[in-house]
Every structure is written in structure tokens, then in C-alpha cells.
Scaffold this motif. Sequence first.
Motif, PDB file in Angstrom:
ATOM      1  N   SER A 125     -11.763  88.453  24.205  1.00 32.91           N
ATOM      2  CA  SER A 125     -11.515  87.021  24.022  1.00 32.91           C
ATOM      3  C   SER A 125     -12.595  86.213  24.719  1.00 32.91           C
ATOM      4  O   SER A 125     -13.207  86.656  25.690  1.00 32.91           O
ATOM      5  CB  SER A 125     -10.148  86.634  24.594  1.00 32.91           C
ATOM      6  N   LEU A 126     -12.792  84.995  24.221  1.00 39.14           N
ATOM      7  CA  LEU A 126     -13.697  84.030  24.840  1.00 39.14           C
ATOM      8  C   LEU A 126     -12.868  82.827  25.271  1.00 39.14           C
ATOM      9  O   LEU A 126     -12.231  82.174  24.446  1.00 39.14           O
ATOM     10  CB  LEU A 126     -14.794  83.609  23.859  1.00 39.14           C
ATOM     11  N   LEU A 127     -12.871  82.556  26.574  1.00 45.84           N
ATOM     12  CA  LEU A 127     -12.118  81.448  27.150  1.00 45.84           C
ATOM     13  C   LEU A 127     -13.079  80.428  27.725  1.00 45.84           C
ATOM     14  O   LEU A 127     -14.000  80.787  28.462  1.00 45.84           O
ATOM     15  CB  LEU A 127     -11.186  81.956  28.256  1.00 45.84           C
ATOM     16  N   ALA A 128     -12.881  79.149  27.403  1.00 48.41           N
ATOM     17  CA  ALA A 128     -13.632  78.060  28.006  1.00 48.41           C
ATOM     18  C   ALA A 128     -12.725  77.319  28.980  1.00 48.41           C
ATOM     19  O   ALA A 128     -11.562  77.042  28.677  1.00 48.41           O
ATOM     20  CB  ALA A 128     -14.156  77.105  26.944  1.00 48.41           C
TER      21      ALA A 128
ATOM     22  N   GLN B 278     -16.016  77.847  19.175  1.00 49.57           N
ATOM     23  CA  GLN B 278     -16.411  79.254  19.267  1.00 49.57           C
ATOM     24  C   GLN B 278     -15.423  80.070  20.092  1.00 49.57           C
ATOM     25  O   GLN B 278     -15.455  81.297  20.059  1.00 49.57           O
ATOM     26  CB  GLN B 278     -17.804  79.357  19.911  1.00 49.57           C
ATOM     27  N   CYS B 279     -14.551  79.383  20.848  1.00 56.80           N
ATOM     28  CA  CYS B 279     -13.682  80.053  21.817  1.00 56.80           C
ATOM     29  C   CYS B 279     -12.328  80.405  21.202  1.00 56.80           C
ATOM     30  O   CYS B 279     -11.846  79.727  20.292  1.00 56.80           O
ATOM     31  CB  CYS B 279     -13.474  79.170  23.043  1.00 56.80           C
TER      32      CYS B 279
ATOM     33  N   LEU C 278     -20.898  88.339  22.454  1.00 58.15           N
ATOM     34  CA  LEU C 278     -20.612  89.249  23.561  1.00 58.15           C
ATOM     35  C   LEU C 278     -19.129  89.574  23.624  1.00 58.15           C
ATOM     36  O   LEU C 278     -18.747  90.719  23.889  1.00 58.15           O
ATOM     37  CB  LEU C 278     -21.069  88.622  24.880  1.00 58.15           C
ATOM     38  N   ALA C 279     -18.279  88.587  23.395  1.00 57.52           N
ATOM     39  CA  ALA C 279     -16.839  88.837  23.394  1.00 57.52           C
ATOM     40  C   ALA C 279     -16.457  89.775  22.247  1.00 57.52           C
ATOM     41  O   ALA C 279     -15.688  90.724  22.438  1.00 57.52           O
ATOM     42  CB  ALA C 279     -16.075  87.524  23.294  1.00 57.52           C
ATOM     43  N   ASP C 280     -17.004  89.536  21.078  1.00 56.43           N
ATOM     44  CA  ASP C 280     -16.693  90.392  19.936  1.00 56.43           C
ATOM     45  C   ASP C 280     -17.188  91.813  20.157  1.00 56.43           C
ATOM     46  O   ASP C 280     -16.641  92.770  19.599  1.00 56.43           O
ATOM     47  CB  ASP C 280     -17.330  89.815  18.667  1.00 56.43           C
ATOM     48  N   GLY C 281     -18.234  91.954  20.980  1.00 59.75           N
ATOM     49  CA  GLY C 281     -18.789  93.277  21.232  1.00 59.75           C
ATOM     50  C   GLY C 281     -18.010  94.106  22.231  1.00 59.75           C
ATOM     51  O   GLY C 281     -18.395  95.245  22.501  1.00 59.75           O
ATOM     52  N   GLY C 282     -16.928  93.573  22.795  1.00 61.24           N
ATOM     53  CA  GLY C 282     -16.102  94.396  23.674  1.00 61.24           C
ATOM     54  C   GLY C 282     -16.021  93.883  25.094  1.00 61.24           C
ATOM     55  O   GLY C 282     -16.018  94.686  26.029  1.00 61.24           O
ATOM     56  N   ARG C 283     -15.946  92.572  25.284  1.00 54.22           N
ATOM     57  CA  ARG C 283     -15.823  91.996  26.622  1.00 54.22           C
ATOM     58  C   ARG C 283     -14.867  90.807  26.580  1.00 54.22           C
ATOM     59  O   ARG C 283     -14.752  90.146  25.561  1.00 54.22           O
ATOM     60  CB  ARG C 283     -17.173  91.520  27.162  1.00 54.22           C
ATOM     61  N   THR C 284     -14.255  90.551  27.697  1.00 51.99           N
ATOM     62  CA  THR C 284     -13.529  89.300  27.876  1.00 51.99           C
ATOM     63  C   THR C 284     -14.479  88.356  28.597  1.00 51.99           C
ATOM     64  O   THR C 284     -14.973  88.673  29.678  1.00 51.99           O
ATOM     65  CB  THR C 284     -12.255  89.517  28.689  1.00 51.99           C
ATOM     66  N   VAL C 285     -14.746  87.206  28.004  1.00 53.11           N
ATOM     67  CA  VAL C 285     -15.745  86.276  28.525  1.00 53.11           C
ATOM     68  C   VAL C 285     -15.039  84.981  28.923  1.00 53.11           C
ATOM     69  O   VAL C 285     -14.285  84.407  28.135  1.00 53.11           O
ATOM     70  CB  VAL C 285     -16.842  85.984  27.477  1.00 53.11           C
ATOM     71  N   VAL C 286     -15.297  84.534  30.137  1.00 49.85           N
ATOM     72  CA  VAL C 286     -14.750  83.280  30.646  1.00 49.85           C
ATOM     73  C   VAL C 286     -15.929  82.393  31.019  1.00 49.85           C
ATOM     74  O   VAL C 286     -16.773  82.784  31.830  1.00 49.85           O
ATOM     75  CB  VAL C 286     -13.849  83.508  31.872  1.00 49.85           C
ATOM     76  N   VAL C 287     -15.990  81.195  30.434  1.00 51.91           N
ATOM     77  CA  VAL C 287     -17.100  80.285  30.682  1.00 51.91           C
ATOM     78  C   VAL C 287     -16.574  78.956  31.197  1.00 51.91           C
ATOM     79  O   VAL C 287     -15.698  78.348  30.585  1.00 51.91           O
ATOM     80  CB  VAL C 287     -17.958  80.094  29.404  1.00 51.91           C
ATOM     81  N   VAL C 288     -17.078  78.553  32.354  1.00 49.42           N
ATOM     82  CA  VAL C 288     -16.782  77.219  32.902  1.00 49.42           C
ATOM     83  C   VAL C 288     -17.865  76.281  32.399  1.00 49.42           C
ATOM     84  O   VAL C 288     -19.062  76.551  32.553  1.00 49.42           O
ATOM     85  CB  VAL C 288     -16.769  77.250  34.442  1.00 49.42           C
ATOM     86  N   THR C 289     -17.461  75.173  31.791  1.00 50.76           N
ATOM     87  CA  THR C 289     -18.452  74.309  31.150  1.00 50.76           C
ATOM     88  C   THR C 289     -18.015  72.856  31.180  1.00 50.76           C
ATOM     89  O   THR C 289     -16.822  72.547  31.268  1.00 50.76           O
ATOM     90  CB  THR C 289     -18.690  74.759  29.691  1.00 50.76           C
TER      91      THR C 289
END
Length: 781
Positions: free
Chosen positions: A253-256, A425-426, A406-417
Motif C-alpha cells: 500500500s501507499l499511504l500519504a 496515486q495513494c 515501489l508499493a506495487d513492487g512489494g513494499r508498504t510506502v508511507v510518505v509525509v508530504t
Amino acid sequence: MQSLELVAAGRRMQVPPGRPFVIGRGPTADLDLPGAHVSRTHLVVELTDGRWTITDHSRYGTFAGGRRVTTMAVTGPVTVHLGTPPDVTALELRPVGAPPPPGPPSRDRLPPVPRGGVLARQGGGATMSYSVARAAPTARIRVGRLPDNDVVLDDLLVSRHHAELRRTGQGWQIADLGTGNGTFVNGVRVRTAAVGPRDVIGIGHALLQLHGDELVAAVDTGDVAFEVRDLGVTTPEGKALMRDVGFGLAGKSLLAVVGPSGAGKSTLLRALTGSRPADIGEIRYAGRDLYAEFDELRHRIGLVPQDDVLHTQLTVRRALRYAARLRFPADVKRADRERRITEVLEELGLTKHADQRIDTLSGGQRKRTSVALELLTKPTLLFLDEPTSGLDPGLDKAVMQTLRGLADGGRTVVVVTHSVANLDQCDRLLVLAPGGHVAYFGPPGEALAYFDQPDYAEMFLLLSRVPGEEIGARFRQSAQHRRYVAGATGYTPRIADRSAPSAAPPQQRFGTQLAVLCRRYLAVIASDKQYAISLAALPLMLSLLARLVPGDSGLSVTAALGAADGQPLQLLLVLVVGGALVGLAASIRELVKERPVYVRERAIGLSLPAYLVSKLLVLGLITGLQAVLFTLLATLGRDGPDEALVLGSPVAEVLLAVVAVTVASMVAGLAISAFIDNADRGMPLLVLVLMLELVVSGGIFPVHGRPVLEQLAWLVPSRWAFAMGSTTIDMNRLQTDPDPLWEHNAGQWLLAVAALVVIVAVLVALTAVRLRRLDPVRARR
């Protein structure tokens, strides 16, 4: 005679019986299968005595039924797997006329994960099993990266021979084989420990567990849940920085995380990465407590700070090479590191920029390079702090698209923005209100409707107007909270207070890290042409100034008395103060300018002594050579001192005094650089310290016999260095008021040397203490 049919990667092929048939990677193989996990000559199929056999020649192994095979007869349809999870290729071998094996061949057809437990949550089914049923009473099952191990883990965080599972009279025992990354049992680093069916062994990205007669290994592929429950952070004064933050993320997952200033975004990021653990609440990675098992799980966490953790003078590839050398165990071969670097460059679209200096890259490319450093170790949790700060809208979108990939490739991504332009995209959006309250968590597309606002600007204004407590209470009672938070995480019990480690243990020995750091530092200096030129030019310019000192006596007191000039005193003062300037100029900005690099590398296993010693060695060598060149050019053609005291050469004794003040001032500059938090503050402090060294040296006016000033002078390197030179020269012969520190005897000279050694030791200790305090804080919760 029965022929053999192969099925792999959607291709079918008949094996000719007349010669050995090679399955591998590349044009030399009869069956070319792509993938770095496939060796060039991986498997050889041949007809021997009327039956088909396969023989493994690979590094990564061939597995049938979850067990590694070396040679196996093919008596019926069978599916083998080339490589180790998560990168495997399924190969079906079917004698012609035999019925096909049940189900289609697939890379996912691996031995099932045991139901429930930790292994079931790691990697979504990427498991292998190894039989221990027939192990002798004293059997040893070795786990490591190389093919000669019984259990092969294709992971660069795993050492060549990492651990041994030993059978004892009481059962099984795991023993670490002296690795850098360690072996863990139930999240605790161990050297040796008894293990049973309920215990989970952690090695690199893999978990191993005994299940009856099988040793089951599960590899973390990143498709795991990440849960945050009721996090709260409070200052020592009792002020709440964050309250009741909770959410759940599925794997990949991609979290903002967004919110106005003061909403606690940075506080949350530090809590999630363990750099400042929350005072209350829990974080669970695949059901495991992140804080309690942080020592093991730290290698699955990547953090890209807002400030680039890069030496911008290096090329992209060279920066990654040094990073890989520091992050991987010492026994990882260069070819393996280069292969991983190539994979990361390709994944982030940096291949064509690999040999370009980082300071010539665009903002987005530099940010991707910072991400590349973290991806080297294949983290499954990736955190980024303001990765799009300062980027134009196009680069902002490109960076967010990269994170989506990167998230689709097998990671959990957390972005502070702060940017809200590409939140689509999230998968999830976390909105924080001032005071650290959760204002919203859910799909980005539902956020504006939840707040009943036309755009994000109006939403931020609303968050600034309404008290955070009120906004947080409203969300906790909302349908979105029930749907996306309560239902996602469920109840997670809180655990009692505990401590987490301050920094990762070093990946390599002190000497190995020291050599890498010294090489990197020299490469950074050599790559900065202007800086390198300035280092060479400074002693030349100072020597020209020293040549302006009037008189013909040089450093000879006898000649000065005959000519009635004071050149020895004036020339020595210029030499000592010039040496102090050389030392301070080289180091006073050195530590502060690469603090983000140090803090991040310290968190993942950089040795503080190796880092500090590398600075001392490289800068000591450079400034020492500068001091020698400066002194020799300044005294060339001039008379030297009349008599030596200790070294047999009076010129050598004066030269040593200049080198000593240069090195001591360099160490003082490092200490100052460690304590300041802005490189721009270094220059004013350089002027101040240099003036102090000039005033209290004793070369302008006497300082002995003056209370306070004399004691202050004892703490300053120039006072003792000037005393060393004056003792050799016998400067008191020129003075009407002799200085006790200038007495012309060997004992006084050695006292000055000892004082300088003590000053340097104290300054080094202060610098080390300050650097230790810069460690990522992992205080008691």
C-alpha cells in the motif's frame, strides 16, 4: 525409449536424448530462462542407463517438494523450482506419455505455509521446507547464503554461513556463526539458544520454524499488514504531540500523511520508524510488535529523510557502492553488490544517470537516488519525509508515480508530504489535525466529501480553525473510522514499558568500516576539484605571507641578537597561527554538513568510532601535509634554530610544533562542527577561535603571570605549540620578561607535547560524546 518434455515460462520443449541438456540463463543454455535467480548453468538433464536424471549446478538451488535436490531421477511428472523464494521459476518435467501433474505449473506452487502463526503472515506463501526427520542425534543444519548450506537463503543480508541448527540431547539449538546482522529467536538477538516448535528464528528477511519433521522457512516479500494502534507521544513537560493515532494498511500500500504545521507529521514519522518511539500504543508489522522486535525488523525499514543523505560530489553508482559496502555483511562479494546496485538503478530508472555526479541531477533524480540507497537492502517498509519538497509539479508527479511503483513492487510506502496534487496515486490518506489528532483516514477520493470542502486548501483552513480534539472526536464516531480503522486493525493489546536499541550493531568489523569510510572521504575530496585546489593553494599562500616577515635571522636567536631584530618571534607566531588556520579551515564545517548522512548511516549500523577515526585520519593526513609544506616553504633559505633539544634536528622540532598545532586545531574544528547545527555558523566561529589562538599564544604579549588569562591559555593549542617552538629556539634570550613555558630544556618541550596530546584527547572525547547524542533516539517508552 521415452522422451522428456519440459514446460517453463509458457514454453514447451522436447529434450533430445543424445547429449546433456543445459537449463540456465543466457544464450549458452539449451533452455534460456530469465532471472537473476537462475544460474548460467543451473540444471543439466541427461539420459543415463535408460532413465532421465537432473543434476543441479546452480548457486541458488533447485527444489522439489520443498527440498533442495542435487541429483534426482525423473520417474514421472514432477515440478521443480529454480531459485529460492521470493524469486523462483517453476519447471515441469514430464516423460512423454505420462499424465500431467495436477494443476498448472506456477511459481506459487510451493509447499504451503503452516496455518496460523507468524510464518503465515510473512510473504504471502513464499515458503520452503527442509526435512529434519532423519537428522542424526548430533546433526547440524547450516543456514546461509551460499549453495553449500543445507538451507540456502538468497538474501544479501544473510552471511555466507550464517547460523547452525544443532540437535542436542534436549532438542534443537540455534547458533549464530559470528554474523553482522545477527540471528534472532522470537525477535531477540542470540548467539546460541534452544528452539522448539513455538519459537521463530529470524535470519535476514526470512523466518524459520520447526513443524514436526520439517524446518519451514518463510521469506518476507512485503505483502504483509502494517497496523498502528492508539499511538501517543508526550514531551517530558507533559505536552501531547500526538494522540490516539491508529490505522491499518494492507501489504503493498501507499499511504500519504498530510496536515497543517503542528499537526504531528514529523512526530508520527519518528514514531513509526522507531527513532522516537511512542509513549503509548503499538505498531505491528505482520502481527509482530515493531518496538519489541526492532533489532530484527530494523532491516525491513527504509527511511528517506527530507534532507538528501548523499555525498553530492560522487556519481550515483559510486555513492551506491559505498552505501552497499557499509550496509551488507563483509562477506558479500563485490559482484553480488554490483548486481544489486544494477537492479536498484533499473527499478528507479536511474541507469542512464548512474555515472553522473549527484550534484548535477535534477531534484527528482536526486530524490530517487536517496531512495535507491534505502532499496539496496530490500526494505519492505519505506518511509519518506517530504520527498517532493521544492520540486516543480512535473517532478512532484514523477516522484509520486515512482512511489506508486515501489508499493506495487512489494513494499508498504508511507510518505509525509505537504503536496496534495497527486494524492490520487495513494491507496490511503491520513489527515492529521493540530495537536496530533487523526482528522481522517481512508481513500483519498473520499476526503473532501468527508470534510464537505471543495478543495484541499479549504480543508487545511478548516483544520486550522477547528480545535484538533473536536476534529479527532468527530472522526472516531464516523462511518469512515468504523470502515477503515476499527475494522482494519481490530484490538491490539498494549505492552508494558521497554527499551529499544539506540543504533544497529555494526555490519562489519571496525577495520572494514574504517577502510570504506576513509576511501569514501578521499573520493569525495578528490571529486570536488575546487576544494582540492584550495587545499593545495592554502599552504602556498600562507608561506608567501610568512615570507613577508622582516629580518634576516630566521629562527636563530644568535643571529637575531647580532642583527638586533625580532624575526624569530614574529616568524614563529606566523607559523603557529597559520597552522591553526589550516586546521580549523579544514574541519570546522566537516561534521555538520554531512549530519543527515551520519544520522541515517548510524541508524543502520555505522560504527561511531570508525566514523570519527576516519575523519581524524584523513583530515590529520591532509592538514599535516599542509603544515609541513607551509613550514618548509616559509623557512626555506632562512636560518634555523641554534640547537635541538629532543629530536636531534632543531628544524624538525619546530616543524613538529607547527604540525601539532595544525592537527590540534583540526580536532578543535571537528568538535565545533559536531556541536553547531548549521554550517553557516562555522565561519564566524573560525574567526573567533583563530583570534583566541593568536591572542593567548604568548607571541603578541606575555600571558604568564596574568590570572585567568594564563589559565585560559593552557586550554588553547597555540599556547603549547608556541611554547614547543620557543623552547627549541630558546626564545627567552630575546625577552626581558622570560616565559616559564619557554625554558630551553627537553623536559619543558616534552611537557608542551604532553599538554597538546591531552587537549587533543579531550577534544576527541567531546566530539564522540556529541556524535553519540546525535544517534536516533530510542528512549525508554
